[in-house]
Structures are given as C-alpha cells and as structure tokens.
Enzyme design. Structure first.
Site, mmCIF file in Angstrom:
data_model
loop_
_atom_site.group_PDB
_atom_site.id
_atom_site.type_symbol
_atom_site.label_atom_id
_atom_site.label_comp_id
_atom_site.label_asym_id
_atom_site.label_seq_id
_atom_site.Cartn_x
_atom_site.Cartn_y
_atom_site.Cartn_z
ATOM 1 N N CYS A 140 -65.890 0.511 -23.966
ATOM 2 C CA CYS A 140 -65.406 -0.511 -23.949
ATOM 3 C C CYS A 140 -64.939 -1.059 -25.381
ATOM 4 C CB CYS A 140 -66.496 -0.990 -23.348
ATOM 5 S SG CYS A 140 -67.972 -0.860 -21.570
ATOM 6 N N LEU A 245 -75.347 6.791 -19.847
ATOM 7 C CA LEU A 245 -75.922 5.328 -20.229
ATOM 8 C C LEU A 245 -77.528 4.756 -20.782
ATOM 9 C CD1 LEU A 245 -74.715 2.216 -20.772
ATOM 10 C CD2 LEU A 245 -75.022 1.909 -18.085
#
Length: 362
Positions: A140, A245
């Site tokens: 990201c 995550l």
C-alpha cells in the site's frame, strides 16, 4: 530542485459491484469450507465500502483454479489497465509515450517477468532507451513511495519526463481455503484498479506554468519501523498470496506517524498549521481513524480518503494516487498552499511526500 506533477489518472475495471453482492458471492461460492455468514457480513459492513470494482465478473473467480491461472489474468489485465492509465495521464499532460525518460511501476498483487512496465512499453510505444524501475513488495505504501522515487530520478535529470504506473488486482489474491479473520477482513476491503502519474523536472518547459492542480513535490521521507516485519504482508505458498495482517497496525500508526510528520515538516521550516490539504491512503476505517488521531485533524481533513474508500475500496498502492487525482480534480488546492501525501505498508513502514500548489506567495 522541485518536481512538477502534471497529471494523475486513476482507472478501474468495468465490473462494479455493491458490497452486498460481493458478500453474497464470497460466502456462497468463493470460500471453501465452513464459514459463518453473519461474521462475514459484519466484517464487510464495518469496512465502510459501498462499491468495488473487480477485473473479472464475480462468477468467474470460482473457476480460476490455481495461482498460475490467476497470475495469467493478472498479467493480461494488468498490462491493459496500466497501459490505459499511462496513456490517459500522458494525454492529459500534453505528452506522448515517446516523451517518457523514466517509468517506475509498482504492484504487489501478482508476479511478472518481464515486469508490467516492460510489457506496457511495447504496447503503448515507450522509447527503447526508457529507464525502468519496478517496485515490487512495497504494498500500500508504494503509491507514495513511487512518487518520491520519481522526484529522486528527476533531480538527476531536471529536464526529464517521468511516469509512475501502479497496478493492483487484489481480487486475484483471494485464498478460498482461508477462513482467518485477516482474510475475512480484506475480502470486504480491497478492490482492483490502476493509476498513473506524469511528472517533469524543474527545467522542463511544462514546469514553467503555475497551476494549483499541478503540484510541486518538494521533499519526501521514508520510515521503517522497528520489530514490525510480521505486521503486514504476504505468506507465499502453492496457492498464491496468503494475507498477513496484524490487528496492531492502527496502534503503530498512532505511535509513530504523528511524530514522523512533525519532524519531517520541521526539517522544512513548517508546522502542522502550514498544511492545508492531505492526501492519505485509505487503509481501512481503523487505520484512517488512527491516522486522524496521529495527525490531530478533524474528519473533514481526510474527507477525500474516506470518500475513496467508500466508492472503490482499498486499491493497495493505487489508492493514494486515486485520492490525489480526486483531490486535484474536485478540490484544487489554494495557490501557494502546502499538502502532505502519506501512506503506510509492509515493513512496517511509511512514506511522506511534501507537496505545494504553485502560485500565490507560499
């Protein structure tokens, strides 16, 4: 030595779905094994996403079979979307593919050798001597980091033209046998898309004209945080990319990002009060709220980020570039004002990019 951003373009695949449609498809046909539909629906509602785009119709994902077939789609569709983004951005800047001296590409949702920008070069007509820099694995953060690398490159070629191309097809990474909380969360958050940025050095003729919608990049800073390697990323196996995550990501943002921003601004003679606009990556509701706390700003300051999350979801590296494109098109900065682009990603890391809208007295 300031780089000028001439154009930012985001592109999306044609298949657009309401979140409820994706939830239905995910729970009934895509995930193999026992899964609590109520839990999935809660995760998907909490993502604050209304619609997302996918590179394939929803019914085709169950037929992908294995990582090899999914990656073939990634290459084919990635070249098409990425090439379209670059051509659109160049056209908007008044340039052609033959004008490009550097192209930086970023992706974390597939594997391609030759890399995507090499394949796009042949499709759209980049010069044979174009300098290529593929960024793989930044996730990201790569949209902001890629813009910073354009700035680095053009400092050595002040009359040059550089392009950033981001392609992320997150839907192709879905693990059908993974019922972990992390996989359920990302199944409601990530979408597909691409983006491109065209920039020129300060001695290029197109850098002479003051236009608040064509910001200058003044500086950047990269930050890698300690003992956080296992926070975010991929575990790569025979089935492809399995998401990593950790729930501690918002805590890391709150712990580090505020001080990083203040220190970065101070090194350039600025404070928080000197920032008029923010271009922040829409990592997800909890991450955006943590970022808001770290920056000490109201919800409206990150309004474009929230809106992008709602309309298209998290597009990994392409997301912050979509937010930049939306900001420049819908809320052009005040002449002379300073803005800050920021994104976070695997490492765990962040990238800060200091922007200025030309004109005014600033």
């Amino acid at each position: 030595m300031t780089m000028r951003v001439l154009s930012v373009r985001g592109v999306l695949p044609e298949h657009r779905h309401r979140q409820e449609e994706i939830t239905e498809s995910f729970t009934t046909t895509l995930v193999e094994g026992a899964i609590d539909r109520g839990v999935v629906e809660r995760f998907h509602r909490n993502a604050c996403v209304e619609t997302r785009h996918t590179v394939l119709p929803l019914e085709e994902y169950a037929r992908l079979g294995d990582f090899g077939r999914a990656n073939d789609v990634f290459i084919r569709a990635g070249v098409e979307l990425g090439g379209r983004a670059v051509v659109d951005a160049l056209k908007d800047a008044g340039l052609t593919p033959a004008d490009v001296d550097y192209i930086v590409s970023c992706t974390v949702t597939g594997v391609a050798v030759p890399t995507l920008e090499a394949r796009v070069a042949a499709e759209i007509g980049l010069r044979p001597d174009v300098v290529r820099l593929p960024l793989v694995g930044l996730g990201c953060v790569a949209g902001a980091a890629g813009l910073a690398r354009l700035h680095d490159l053009l400092r050595g070629r002040p009359d040059g033209v550089a392009v950033l191309m981001s392609v992320e097809l997150c839907s192709l990474t879905l693990q059908r046998d993974d019922t972990s909380v992390a996989n359920l969360v990302v199944s409601g958050l990530f979408g597909d898309g691409a983006a491109a940025v065209v920039a020129v050095g300060p001695e290029h003729p197109l850098a002479r004209f003051d236009d608040p919608a064509r910001p200058e990049v003044l500086a950047s800073r990269s930050r890698l945080y300690p003992d956080s390697e296992g926070t975010m990323g991929w575990d790569v196996g025979s089935g492809g990319f399995r998401i990593v995550l950790d729930s501690s990501v918002p805590d890391l943002v709150r712990r580090y990002v505020g001080d990083d921003v203040r220190g970065f601004l101070a090194d350039h003679g600025l404070t928080d009060d000197d920032l008029d606009w923010y271009v922040a990556h829409p990592g997800g509701p909890k991450v955006i709220e943590a970022l808001r706390d770290a920056l000490g700003v109201g919800r409206e300051a990150l309004g474009m980020t929230w809106d992008s999350l709602r309309r298209v979801g998290n597009l990994s590296s392409a997301s912050v570039l979509h937010v930049l494109a939306d900001t420049l098109a819908d809320r052009p900065p005040r002449p002379g004002s300073h803005g800050l682009m920021l994104a976070m990603g695997p490492g765990f890391c962040s990238e800060l990019v200091l922007l200025r809208a030309p004109g005014g007295e600033g």
